[in-house]
Scaffold this motif. Structure first.
Motif, PDB file in Angstrom:
ATOM      1  N   LEU A   6     -28.909 -10.506 -71.016  1.00  0.00           N
ATOM      2  CA  LEU A   6     -29.279 -11.406 -71.728  1.00  0.00           C
ATOM      3  C   LEU A   6     -28.114 -12.789 -72.172  1.00  0.00           C
ATOM      4  O   LEU A   6     -27.295 -12.871 -72.823  1.00  0.00           O
ATOM      5  CB  LEU A   6     -28.762 -10.425 -73.406  1.00  0.00           C
ATOM      6  CG  LEU A   6     -30.472 -10.197 -73.744  1.00  0.00           C
ATOM      7  CD1 LEU A   6     -31.113  -9.927 -75.014  1.00  0.00           C
ATOM      8  CD2 LEU A   6     -32.358 -10.631 -73.534  1.00  0.00           C
TER       9      LEU A   6
ATOM     10  N   CYS B 105     -27.064 -14.089 -78.140  1.00  0.00           N
ATOM     11  CA  CYS B 105     -27.373 -12.723 -77.438  1.00  0.00           C
ATOM     12  C   CYS B 105     -26.586 -11.477 -76.945  1.00  0.00           C
ATOM     13  O   CYS B 105     -26.874 -10.714 -77.303  1.00  0.00           O
ATOM     14  CB  CYS B 105     -27.783 -13.243 -75.668  1.00  0.00           C
ATOM     15  SG  CYS B 105     -29.314 -13.791 -75.085  1.00  0.00           S
TER      16      CYS B 105
ATOM     17  N   THR C  14     -33.611 -15.878 -79.256  1.00  0.00           N
ATOM     18  CA  THR C  14     -33.306 -16.744 -79.656  1.00  0.00           C
ATOM     19  C   THR C  14     -32.830 -18.257 -80.091  1.00  0.00           C
ATOM     20  O   THR C  14     -34.035 -18.506 -80.199  1.00  0.00           O
ATOM     21  CB  THR C  14     -31.737 -16.637 -78.699  1.00  0.00           C
ATOM     22  OG1 THR C  14     -31.906 -17.594 -77.918  1.00  0.00           O
ATOM     23  CG2 THR C  14     -31.587 -14.753 -78.295  1.00  0.00           C
TER      24      THR C  14
ATOM     25  N   HIS D 175     -36.387 -14.586 -74.883  1.00  0.00           N
ATOM     26  CA  HIS D 175     -35.825 -14.270 -73.548  1.00  0.00           C
ATOM     27  C   HIS D 175     -36.672 -12.798 -73.239  1.00  0.00           C
ATOM     28  O   HIS D 175     -36.890 -12.715 -74.113  1.00  0.00           O
ATOM     29  CB  HIS D 175     -34.358 -13.728 -73.445  1.00  0.00           C
ATOM     30  CG  HIS D 175     -33.744 -14.713 -73.847  1.00  0.00           C
ATOM     31  ND1 HIS D 175     -33.045 -15.045 -73.533  1.00  0.00           N
ATOM     32  CD2 HIS D 175     -33.477 -15.149 -75.630  1.00  0.00           C
ATOM     33  CE1 HIS D 175     -31.970 -16.029 -73.965  1.00  0.00           C
ATOM     34  NE2 HIS D 175     -32.143 -15.862 -75.613  1.00  0.00           N
TER      35      HIS D 175
END
Length: 169
Positions: free
Chosen positions: A27, A49, A69, A81
């Motif tokens: 991430l 992240c 996010t 993500h």
């Protein structure tokens, strides 16, 4: 019913409620779509992240899962993500790739997103054959119950666009 549209272009230039990032499990940014989203979206995405890594995803985000996010400086509210599988000629990982799309839509629903822009997950550096990636993406989105009104596949080049267009005919 969810509308599916195709765009040839740069996913970081899209206007949508959520933009899906073909992330790596860390991430923390990388190459391809992941690097472009982090660069254009700015430091707020990386900051969130890092918080996810420090709390829920200490070992990274598992393949086929999705998490959201902020979108930072992108023209979206959120970045979702998802970690796609690396293509393998000896192991069928298509269920993991389908899970990326399903899980991203699940997260989008939880957020209240109505428009979601997807890249062609796993078809870049992860080596998934484009035509098969397009098949899995389109079939999975069509089969997934969602409140998302528009799924937009944002495809970087003509080859990808044509592969996806062939699945919508």
């Amino acid at each position: 019913m969810t509308a599916i549209t195709l765009v040839r272009g740069d996913i970081t230039r899209q206007t949508a409620d959520a933009i899906v990032n073909a992330a790596n499990s860390s991430l923390l940014g990388g190459g391809g779509v992941d690097g472009a989203i982090h660069r254009r979206g700015g430091p707020a995405i990386l900051e969130e992240c890092r918080k996810l890594r420090a709390s829920h995803y200490g070992r990274g985000l598992p393949t086929g899962k999705a998490v959201a996010t902020t979108a930072g400086d992108l023209d979206a509210r959120w970045v979702i993500h998802t970690v796609g599988p690396v293509w393998s000629s000896s192991e069928d990982r298509s269920a993991q790739l389908a899970s990326c799309y399903r899980e991203s839509l699940r997260v989008a629903d939880a957020l209240g997103a109505r428009t979601v822009a997807f890249p062609a997950v796993s078809t870049g550096i992860y080596g998934w054959p484009m035509h098969d990636g397009a098949r899995i993406a389109v079939e999975t989105v069509r089969a997934t119950a969602t409140s998302v009104e528009e799924v937009r596949f944002v495809l970087f080049d003509d080859r990808a666009y044509e592969a996806f267009a062939g699945r919508l005919r």
